[in-house]
Write a protein that holds these residues in place. Structure first.
Motif, short mmCIF file in Angstrom:
data_model
loop_
_atom_site.label_atom_id
_atom_site.label_comp_id
_atom_site.label_asym_id
_atom_site.label_seq_id
_atom_site.Cartn_x
_atom_site.Cartn_y
_atom_site.Cartn_z
N ARG A 1 0.83 -1.21 0.00
CA ARG A 1 0.00 0.00 0.00
C ARG A 1 0.86 1.26 0.00
O ARG A 1 0.58 2.23 -0.71
CB ARG A 1 -0.96 -0.01 1.20
N LEU B 1 -6.68 6.60 1.70
CA LEU B 1 -5.50 6.15 2.44
C LEU B 1 -5.16 7.09 3.60
O LEU B 1 -4.40 6.72 4.49
CB LEU B 1 -4.30 6.02 1.51
N ASP C 1 -6.12 5.34 6.70
CA ASP C 1 -5.65 3.97 6.87
C ASP C 1 -5.26 3.75 8.32
O ASP C 1 -4.84 4.68 9.01
CB ASP C 1 -4.43 3.72 5.97
#
Length: 75
Positions: A23, A45, A48
């Motif tokens: 990622r 993200l 995240d």
């Protein structure tokens, strides 16, 4: 202009469910390509669960310098 296949691979990498390194690398690649079309991929993200992924997303969005990214960036 980046090759569409590279963009697709980097985008897919940002969605690797259990792989922090993948990622992070996906976000880093998208930031280096500096395509505003990557903003919708990078924005999720920012929340995240892992700090390294969030940090790479911020760096990528800053590199892109897209006005559409500004509201998503933490103050």
């Amino acid at each position: 202009t980046p090759h569409p296949e590279l963009t697709g691979l980097a985008t897919a990498a940002t969605r690797a469910p259990n792989d922090l390194t993948t990622r992070m690398a996906g976000a880093r690649i998208l930031g280096r390509m500096k395509q505003t079309s990557s903003v919708p991929t990078l924005t999720p993200l920012l929340t995240d669960k892992l700090l390294g992924v969030r940090r790479e997303a911020v760096r990528a969005l800053l590199a892109i310098k897209a006005p559409t990214a500004a509201p998503a960036l933490p103050a």
